[in-house]
Design a protein around this motif. Structure first.
Motif, PDB file in Angstrom:
ATOM      1  N   ALA A  57      39.977  46.838 -10.651  1.00 22.59           N
ATOM      2  CA  ALA A  57      41.137  46.018 -11.020  1.00 22.59           C
ATOM      3  C   ALA A  57      41.214  44.779 -10.128  1.00 22.59           C
ATOM      4  O   ALA A  57      41.481  43.672 -10.601  1.00 22.59           O
ATOM      5  CB  ALA A  57      42.422  46.840 -10.917  1.00 22.59           C
ATOM      6  N   ALA A  58      40.965  44.954  -8.832  1.00 27.13           N
ATOM      7  CA  ALA A  58      40.991  43.813  -7.906  1.00 27.13           C
ATOM      8  C   ALA A  58      39.859  42.832  -8.229  1.00 27.13           C
ATOM      9  O   ALA A  58      40.060  41.614  -8.197  1.00 27.13           O
ATOM     10  CB  ALA A  58      40.874  44.310  -6.465  1.00 27.13           C
ATOM     11  N   ARG A  59      38.684  43.340  -8.564  1.00 30.84           N
ATOM     12  CA  ARG A  59      37.565  42.468  -8.950  1.00 30.84           C
ATOM     13  C   ARG A  59      37.881  41.698 -10.227  1.00 30.84           C
ATOM     14  O   ARG A  59      37.587  40.509 -10.338  1.00 30.84           O
ATOM     15  CB  ARG A  59      36.293  43.303  -9.152  1.00 30.84           C
ATOM     16  CG  ARG A  59      35.275  43.142  -8.073  1.00 30.84           C
ATOM     17  CD  ARG A  59      33.938  43.770  -8.418  1.00 30.84           C
ATOM     18  NE  ARG A  59      33.977  45.069  -9.047  1.00 30.84           N
ATOM     19  CZ  ARG A  59      34.056  46.217  -8.395  1.00 30.84           C
ATOM     20  NH1 ARG A  59      34.114  46.232  -7.095  1.00 30.84           N
ATOM     21  NH2 ARG A  59      34.061  47.351  -9.053  1.00 30.84           N
ATOM     22  N   PHE A  60      38.467  42.395 -11.188  1.00 27.33           N
ATOM     23  CA  PHE A  60      38.862  41.776 -12.457  1.00 27.33           C
ATOM     24  C   PHE A  60      39.821  40.609 -12.188  1.00 27.33           C
ATOM     25  O   PHE A  60      39.631  39.499 -12.686  1.00 27.33           O
ATOM     26  CB  PHE A  60      39.528  42.833 -13.340  1.00 27.33           C
ATOM     27  CG  PHE A  60      39.802  42.395 -14.745  1.00 27.33           C
ATOM     28  CD1 PHE A  60      38.884  42.643 -15.745  1.00 27.33           C
ATOM     29  CD2 PHE A  60      40.988  41.760 -15.076  1.00 27.33           C
ATOM     30  CE1 PHE A  60      39.134  42.251 -17.064  1.00 27.33           C
ATOM     31  CE2 PHE A  60      41.247  41.371 -16.381  1.00 27.33           C
ATOM     32  CZ  PHE A  60      40.315  41.617 -17.371  1.00 27.33           C
ATOM     33  N   TRP A  64      39.135  36.372 -12.635  1.00 30.55           N
ATOM     34  CA  TRP A  64      40.010  35.509 -13.416  1.00 30.55           C
ATOM     35  C   TRP A  64      40.688  34.462 -12.544  1.00 30.55           C
ATOM     36  O   TRP A  64      40.899  33.328 -12.979  1.00 30.55           O
ATOM     37  CB  TRP A  64      41.016  36.338 -14.211  1.00 30.55           C
ATOM     38  CG  TRP A  64      40.405  36.772 -15.506  1.00 30.55           C
ATOM     39  CD1 TRP A  64      39.848  37.980 -15.801  1.00 30.55           C
ATOM     40  CD2 TRP A  64      40.231  35.966 -16.670  1.00 30.55           C
ATOM     41  NE1 TRP A  64      39.345  37.970 -17.082  1.00 30.55           N
ATOM     42  CE2 TRP A  64      39.573  36.740 -17.649  1.00 30.55           C
ATOM     43  CE3 TRP A  64      40.569  34.650 -17.002  1.00 30.55           C
ATOM     44  CZ2 TRP A  64      39.253  36.256 -18.910  1.00 30.55           C
ATOM     45  CZ3 TRP A  64      40.261  34.168 -18.259  1.00 30.55           C
ATOM     46  CH2 TRP A  64      39.606  34.972 -19.198  1.00 30.55           C
ATOM     47  N   LEU A  65      41.025  34.820 -11.305  1.00 27.23           N
ATOM     48  CA  LEU A  65      41.571  33.823 -10.369  1.00 27.23           C
ATOM     49  C   LEU A  65      40.582  32.673 -10.194  1.00 27.23           C
ATOM     50  O   LEU A  65      40.958  31.498 -10.235  1.00 27.23           O
ATOM     51  CB  LEU A  65      41.832  34.460  -8.999  1.00 27.23           C
ATOM     52  CG  LEU A  65      43.145  35.167  -8.795  1.00 27.23           C
ATOM     53  CD1 LEU A  65      43.086  36.033  -7.551  1.00 27.23           C
ATOM     54  CD2 LEU A  65      44.265  34.168  -8.668  1.00 27.23           C
ATOM     55  N   THR A  66      39.340  33.013 -10.004  1.00 27.56           N
ATOM     56  CA  THR A  66      38.305  31.995  -9.811  1.00 27.56           C
ATOM     57  C   THR A  66      38.155  31.131 -11.055  1.00 27.56           C
ATOM     58  O   THR A  66      38.118  29.902 -10.972  1.00 27.56           O
ATOM     59  CB  THR A  66      36.959  32.666  -9.465  1.00 27.56           C
ATOM     60  OG1 THR A  66      37.135  33.470  -8.307  1.00 27.56           O
ATOM     61  CG2 THR A  66      35.886  31.637  -9.205  1.00 27.56           C
ATOM     62  N   TRP A 117      28.819  32.066 -22.321  1.00 24.09           N
ATOM     63  CA  TRP A 117      28.905  32.541 -23.712  1.00 24.09           C
ATOM     64  C   TRP A 117      27.956  33.726 -23.930  1.00 24.09           C
ATOM     65  O   TRP A 117      28.314  34.705 -24.579  1.00 24.09           O
ATOM     66  CB  TRP A 117      28.575  31.397 -24.671  1.00 24.09           C
ATOM     67  CG  TRP A 117      28.673  31.792 -26.112  1.00 24.09           C
ATOM     68  CD1 TRP A 117      27.641  32.063 -26.951  1.00 24.09           C
ATOM     69  CD2 TRP A 117      29.864  31.986 -26.868  1.00 24.09           C
ATOM     70  NE1 TRP A 117      28.113  32.406 -28.197  1.00 24.09           N
ATOM     71  CE2 TRP A 117      29.491  32.366 -28.173  1.00 24.09           C
ATOM     72  CE3 TRP A 117      31.211  31.869 -26.568  1.00 24.09           C
ATOM     73  CZ2 TRP A 117      30.413  32.632 -29.168  1.00 24.09           C
ATOM     74  CZ3 TRP A 117      32.131  32.136 -27.573  1.00 24.09           C
ATOM     75  CH2 TRP A 117      31.723  32.512 -28.847  1.00 24.09           C
ATOM     76  N   GLY A 118      26.765  33.627 -23.367  1.00 21.55           N
ATOM     77  CA  GLY A 118      25.805  34.722 -23.488  1.00 21.55           C
ATOM     78  C   GLY A 118      26.295  35.991 -22.800  1.00 21.55           C
ATOM     79  O   GLY A 118      26.072  37.098 -23.297  1.00 21.55           O
ATOM     80  N   GLU A 119      26.976  35.847 -21.665  1.00 24.00           N
ATOM     81  CA  GLU A 119      27.506  37.012 -20.957  1.00 24.00           C
ATOM     82  C   GLU A 119      28.616  37.695 -21.744  1.00 24.00           C
ATOM     83  O   GLU A 119      28.769  38.903 -21.700  1.00 24.00           O
ATOM     84  CB  GLU A 119      28.040  36.605 -19.576  1.00 24.00           C
ATOM     85  CG  GLU A 119      26.965  36.298 -18.566  1.00 24.00           C
ATOM     86  CD  GLU A 119      26.173  37.531 -18.168  1.00 24.00           C
ATOM     87  OE1 GLU A 119      26.757  38.625 -18.059  1.00 24.00           O
ATOM     88  OE2 GLU A 119      24.958  37.407 -17.960  1.00 24.00           O
ATOM     89  N   VAL A 120      29.411  36.897 -22.444  1.00 25.93           N
ATOM     90  CA  VAL A 120      30.532  37.459 -23.191  1.00 25.93           C
ATOM     91  C   VAL A 120      30.072  38.066 -24.517  1.00 25.93           C
ATOM     92  O   VAL A 120      30.510  39.150 -24.900  1.00 25.93           O
ATOM     93  CB  VAL A 120      31.621  36.384 -23.442  1.00 25.93           C
ATOM     94  CG1 VAL A 120      32.694  36.895 -24.390  1.00 25.93           C
ATOM     95  CG2 VAL A 120      32.234  35.942 -22.123  1.00 25.93           C
ATOM     96  N   THR A 121      29.186  37.383 -25.215  1.00 29.40           N
ATOM     97  CA  THR A 121      28.797  37.827 -26.553  1.00 29.40           C
ATOM     98  C   THR A 121      27.466  38.572 -26.597  1.00 29.40           C
ATOM     99  O   THR A 121      27.141  39.173 -27.616  1.00 29.40           O
ATOM    100  CB  THR A 121      28.700  36.619 -27.505  1.00 29.40           C
ATOM    101  OG1 THR A 121      27.684  35.726 -27.018  1.00 29.40           O
ATOM    102  CG2 THR A 121      30.020  35.895 -27.603  1.00 29.40           C
ATOM    103  N   MET A 152      33.797  39.000 -17.950  1.00 27.72           N
ATOM    104  CA  MET A 152      32.886  37.863 -17.990  1.00 27.72           C
ATOM    105  C   MET A 152      33.485  36.669 -18.716  1.00 27.72           C
ATOM    106  O   MET A 152      33.035  35.538 -18.536  1.00 27.72           O
ATOM    107  CB  MET A 152      31.561  38.280 -18.632  1.00 27.72           C
ATOM    108  CG  MET A 152      30.865  39.423 -17.899  1.00 27.72           C
ATOM    109  SD  MET A 152      30.844  39.264 -16.103  1.00 27.72           S
ATOM    110  CE  MET A 152      29.683  37.965 -15.892  1.00 27.72           C
ATOM    111  N   ALA A 153      34.512  36.891 -19.515  1.00 29.40           N
ATOM    112  CA  ALA A 153      35.184  35.781 -20.189  1.00 29.40           C
ATOM    113  C   ALA A 153      35.807  34.827 -19.176  1.00 29.40           C
ATOM    114  O   ALA A 153      35.999  33.646 -19.467  1.00 29.40           O
ATOM    115  CB  ALA A 153      36.241  36.309 -21.150  1.00 29.40           C
TER     116      ALA A 153
END
Length: 196
Positions: A57-60, A64-66, A117-121, A152-153
């Motif tokens: 959860a902290a990594r997630f 997103w913060l970054t 995009w490749g990481e997400v899809t 990854m989004a």
């Protein structure tokens, strides 16, 4: 030149709005990240029974913060930069060097968007996280692991926003080289969350 100024204003408005929203979301994510870490510390060191989900959860939240804050830092000139050479050059040459570096940055960011995009899809986006779960029904009786693509989004969103900021900075630099800096919208240089 009026087209460049109009385009600069046109892209500055959504950039300012989206980056402000990203900063506000990041405040919440920072709180959630700290809370998850404190929960893990309590369970691991006080109860001697570590939970499986707080680390993820902290990594997630950190990813997103970054993704949400990097475009603001880029827009405000907050990244580490060696600006000795452009400052030593005459104003026109320094401005042309800055413009060329912004074009190189745009190329790198476009490649990064493609990777995001490749990481997400792509294939890796189909994997699930190890411990993070979300409810799939209103009764909270069914839970499913969070797809890795949701994490990854953050990379994709961050790089898309940075491309938009980079285009704004290119337009600003062209206007500055043309001597129209006073006609550009001001980019606030403030540390407050809602500075724009």
């Amino acid at each position: 030149m009026s087209i460049i100024l109009a385009l600069s204003r046109l892209i500055a408005i959504p950039n300012a709005f989206l980056l402000a929203v990203g900063r506000h979301i990041s405040v919440v994510l920072m709180g959630l990240m700290v809370l998850a870490i404190l929960i893990q510390v309590f369970f691991r060191y006080v109860l001697n029974n570590a939970l499986p989900w707080p680390d993820e959860a902290a990594r997630f939240a950190m990813l997103w913060l970054t993704g949400l804050l990097a475009p603001t830092a880029f827009r405000r000139g907050g990244f580490v930069a060696i600006d000795m050479l452009p400052l030593m050059l005459p104003r026109l040459l320094g401005g042309l060097l800055a413009l060329s570096l912004l074009f190189v940055t745009l190329l790198v960011l476009v490649v990064a968007v493609n990777i995001g995009w490749g990481e997400v899809t792509g294939f890796a986006g189909n994997f699930k996280t190890a411990a993070l779960k979300y409810p799939t029904s209103l009764s909270f009786s069914d839970w499913e692991k969070v797809p890795r693509s949701w994490m990854m989004a953050s990379i994709l969103v961050g790089f898309v926003l940075m491309v938009s900021v980079n285009i704004e900075l290119i337009l600003r630099q062209i206007a500055i080289l043309a001597g129209r800096e006073e006609d550009l919208p001001i980019i606030p240089d403030s540390d407050s969350v809602g500075a724009e």
